[in-house]
Design an enzyme around this catalytic site. Sequence first.
Site, PDB file in Angstrom:
ATOM      1  N   ARG A 105      69.612 -44.698  20.644  1.00  0.00           N
ATOM      2  CA  ARG A 105      69.640 -45.749  21.654  1.00  0.00           C
ATOM      3  C   ARG A 105      70.976 -45.745  22.380  1.00  0.00           C
ATOM      4  O   ARG A 105      72.024 -45.863  21.744  1.00  0.00           O
ATOM      5  CB  ARG A 105      69.411 -47.105  20.974  1.00  0.00           C
ATOM      6  CG  ARG A 105      69.120 -48.192  21.992  1.00  0.00           C
ATOM      7  CD  ARG A 105      68.630 -49.408  21.309  1.00  0.00           C
ATOM      8  NE  ARG A 105      69.695 -50.059  20.575  1.00  0.00           N
ATOM      9  CZ  ARG A 105      69.799 -51.370  20.437  1.00  0.00           C
ATOM     10  NH1 ARG A 105      68.880 -52.157  20.936  1.00  0.00           N
ATOM     11  NH2 ARG A 105      70.783 -51.904  19.762  1.00  0.00           N
ATOM     12  N   THR A 109      72.712 -48.685  28.199  1.00  0.00           N
ATOM     13  CA  THR A 109      71.420 -48.976  28.862  1.00  0.00           C
ATOM     14  C   THR A 109      70.394 -49.520  27.877  1.00  0.00           C
ATOM     15  O   THR A 109      69.370 -50.065  28.290  1.00  0.00           O
ATOM     16  CB  THR A 109      70.845 -47.690  29.479  1.00  0.00           C
ATOM     17  OG1 THR A 109      70.551 -46.777  28.407  1.00  0.00           O
ATOM     18  CG2 THR A 109      71.808 -47.055  30.457  1.00  0.00           C
ATOM     19  N   ASP A 201      67.034 -51.273   6.544  1.00  0.00           N
ATOM     20  CA  ASP A 201      67.005 -50.043   7.335  1.00  0.00           C
ATOM     21  C   ASP A 201      66.386 -48.936   6.488  1.00  0.00           C
ATOM     22  O   ASP A 201      66.935 -48.544   5.461  1.00  0.00           O
ATOM     23  CB  ASP A 201      68.435 -49.668   7.746  1.00  0.00           C
ATOM     24  CG  ASP A 201      68.445 -48.451   8.652  1.00  0.00           C
ATOM     25  OD1 ASP A 201      68.816 -48.605   9.825  1.00  0.00           O
ATOM     26  OD2 ASP A 201      68.074 -47.355   8.188  1.00  0.00           O
ATOM     27  N   ASP A 204      68.583 -45.881   5.797  1.00  0.00           N
ATOM     28  CA  ASP A 204      69.655 -46.187   4.837  1.00  0.00           C
ATOM     29  C   ASP A 204      69.096 -46.325   3.426  1.00  0.00           C
ATOM     30  O   ASP A 204      69.695 -45.850   2.455  1.00  0.00           O
ATOM     31  CB  ASP A 204      70.367 -47.494   5.235  1.00  0.00           C
ATOM     32  CG  ASP A 204      71.274 -47.289   6.432  1.00  0.00           C
ATOM     33  OD1 ASP A 204      71.531 -46.130   6.815  1.00  0.00           O
ATOM     34  OD2 ASP A 204      71.714 -48.304   6.994  1.00  0.00           O
TER      35      ASP A 204
HETATM   36  N1  URA Z   1      64.322 -49.860  11.555  1.00  0.00           N
HETATM   37  C1  URA Z   1      64.496 -50.039  10.237  1.00  0.00           C
HETATM   38  O1  URA Z   1      64.768 -49.100   9.512  1.00  0.00           O
HETATM   39  N2  URA Z   1      64.331 -51.286   9.731  1.00  0.00           N
HETATM   40  C2  URA Z   1      64.011 -52.337  10.488  1.00  0.00           C
HETATM   41  O2  URA Z   1      63.859 -53.439   9.965  1.00  0.00           O
HETATM   42  C3  URA Z   1      63.855 -52.130  11.875  1.00  0.00           C
HETATM   43  C4  URA Z   1      64.006 -50.879  12.384  1.00  0.00           C
END
Ligand code: URA
Length: 210
Positions: A105, A109, A201, A204
């Site tokens: 991302r 923008t 995430d 992660d």
């Molecule tokens: N991407 C992720 O890994 N977790 C989220 O909650 C949103 C986007």
Amino acid sequence: MSKHLTIIDHPLVQHKLSLMRRKETPSATFRQLLWETSMLLAYEVTRDLPLTTISLDTPLCRMQAPVIDGKKLALVSILRAGNGLLDGLLEVIPAARVGFVGLYRDEETLEPVEYYLKVPPQLDQRLVIAVDPMLATGNSSVAAIERLKREGANDLRMLCLLAAPEGVERMKEAHPDVPIFTAALDEKLNERGYIVPGLGDAGDRMFGTN
Ligand code: URA
């Protein structure tokens, strides 16, 4: 295939998903659970593939036996978290061709920018299943699907683990022809674009980064 959203509510999927949501679940366990879950999701996303029959000889007699008919499959991982679903899918569909789409991302923008693309040839002749565990804002999924359509894909499905209503809506507006398969539709996105209750995430959680 007419239904736009399919929630895969199989008890094994739901149980494993709950274990993945738990914040104490370590990365190694998370990856194992995601691998197991993706094999179960593979059954559902391919449930309506057409069958034909071939003649074969069992040790006892000749028979007409069912085999999958029609188009070949391509699995496309949306990097990086898509790879967590890809491995399990390939266990069950080992002959599938594999592609990758990498997007980040742009901080100014906020638009997704492509940094990597490698897809199998003749996407127009394949059923293409794009995979990303988290359908959150839908920005990267919409962009990835657009890119795959530009590469010729015309029969697409989106497979994820968790979806937010906002992402599902965005996909429905941009790509009403692409059915979505998910293990759960969560409540909402928070102000940082995370799915709530979610699991954090996914990349992660899988790779132990943060
Ligand atoms: N991407 C992720 O890994 N977790 C989220 O909650 C949103 C986007």
